[in-house]
Design an enzyme around this catalytic site. Sequence first.
Site, PDB file in Angstrom:
ATOM      1  N   GLU A 158       1.647 -44.027  26.807  1.00 53.21           N
ATOM      2  CA  GLU A 158       0.766 -45.192  26.206  1.00 53.21           C
ATOM      3  C   GLU A 158       0.400 -46.144  26.482  1.00 53.21           C
ATOM      4  O   GLU A 158       1.657 -47.251  27.400  1.00 53.21           O
ATOM      5  CB  GLU A 158       1.779 -45.302  24.546  1.00 53.21           C
ATOM      6  CG  GLU A 158       1.268 -46.128  23.739  1.00 53.21           C
ATOM      7  CD  GLU A 158       1.941 -46.251  22.815  1.00 53.21           C
ATOM      8  OE1 GLU A 158       1.961 -45.546  21.229  1.00 53.21           O
ATOM      9  OE2 GLU A 158       2.965 -47.345  22.724  1.00 53.21           O
ATOM     10  N   TYR A 203      -7.174 -48.444  22.803  1.00 49.25           N
ATOM     11  CA  TYR A 203      -5.927 -48.376  22.998  1.00 49.25           C
ATOM     12  C   TYR A 203      -6.271 -46.578  24.018  1.00 49.25           C
ATOM     13  O   TYR A 203      -6.715 -45.439  23.288  1.00 49.25           O
ATOM     14  CB  TYR A 203      -5.322 -47.934  21.651  1.00 49.25           C
ATOM     15  CG  TYR A 203      -4.172 -46.954  21.017  1.00 49.25           C
ATOM     16  CD1 TYR A 203      -2.587 -47.227  21.297  1.00 49.25           C
ATOM     17  CD2 TYR A 203      -4.142 -45.286  20.944  1.00 49.25           C
ATOM     18  CE1 TYR A 203      -1.153 -46.625  21.047  1.00 49.25           C
ATOM     19  CE2 TYR A 203      -2.823 -44.415  21.009  1.00 49.25           C
ATOM     20  CZ  TYR A 203      -1.919 -45.462  21.177  1.00 49.25           C
ATOM     21  OH  TYR A 203      -0.545 -44.401  21.231  1.00 49.25           O
TER      22      TYR A 203
END
Length: 376
Positions: free
Chosen positions: A188, A101
């Site tokens: 993101e 992530y």
Amino acid sequence: MNFEEHAGKALLKARGMPVPDGRTVDSPDGAADAANALGGPCIVKAQAPTGKRGKAGGIRPADSPREARAAASNILGMAIDGYRVERLLVERRIAIAAELYAAVLTDPESRGPVVLFSTKGGMEVEEIAAAEPGAMRRIEVDIARGLTAGQASAALSGMDLLGQSDAVAWFLAKLYAAYRALDAELLEINPLALTDDGRLLCLDCKYTMDDSSAGRQAPVAEAGAPERMTALEAEAHEAGLKYIELDGSVGVLANGAGLTMATMDAIAHYGGRPANFLEIGGEAYTKAETALTILLGNPGIRSLLINFCGAFARTDVMAEGVVRAWRKLDPDIPVFFSIHGTGEEEAVALVERELGHRPYDLMDDAVRAAVGAAAS
């Protein structure tokens, strides 16, 4: 401004960041052709500027062009978080060794950019933090200095990255540079895949642009997803008014964004719920009728709070526009005024004379009255 995945990935690719091979299509036959061109197993992904598409059934694997056509038939036309799916991204399926992530966001706590990284990709950020508080690395960036790969590498110390620490550090530095170049509020990548053959690939991309930068980012902004609006929001947009519809019962009309938000906060403070954001500034005189018509079109409004505070703009001019519109529309709804600043005496006298309402001396008293009327 939000962007669909394919648009965000195109921006990353243009900046030298790794993304899978893929095609954007808008039909089942297009999906089959894309799968055939990719030459192997693929993923068919709904394009909508929102998350949790997989949980909604909007992301499906396909082992052949025929399966890609079937997946596309099932996904196109779906509603995901209020968005109708009209485009698909068909991508080559990747053999994944690990899901990571990575994100860069504008952080109100540190008042600057923050880079987030975790080896627990594929999950929501909140889930990662709740399950393993130490699994998320946080790098507060000095916006004047930026982020180097060396700084990112130091922040990753001790994490098991399967021998790819340098590549991940390089990626985080590039991601931060893209965040700055694209005037992002959020960039993101979840998941950031570490492949079986040691490559990094952005398997998803969530990009949100700061709305105020759309002018200087015009070519980028053209690829942004259309803003989702209610019928009243669309009507206001056409009229050049900034209106956001909420689910409360106290309608709000004020001049200036700051005063409007402060009024909404005061409504919440006294136990009410604002029904909208709507500010009309010094244009109240010319747009009051349109603004009031839009406000009154919300059936959930049970009282209306009009709050004017003038410095350079004259409150008597604003009040004149509202009074004229009110008399023409003649709505049957309790209304409460708070008027202060330049032209205050004239504005108060006008409202009292023409509408029979005495504006409150204190804004708080007007807010409490509006909240009470909406609750009765």
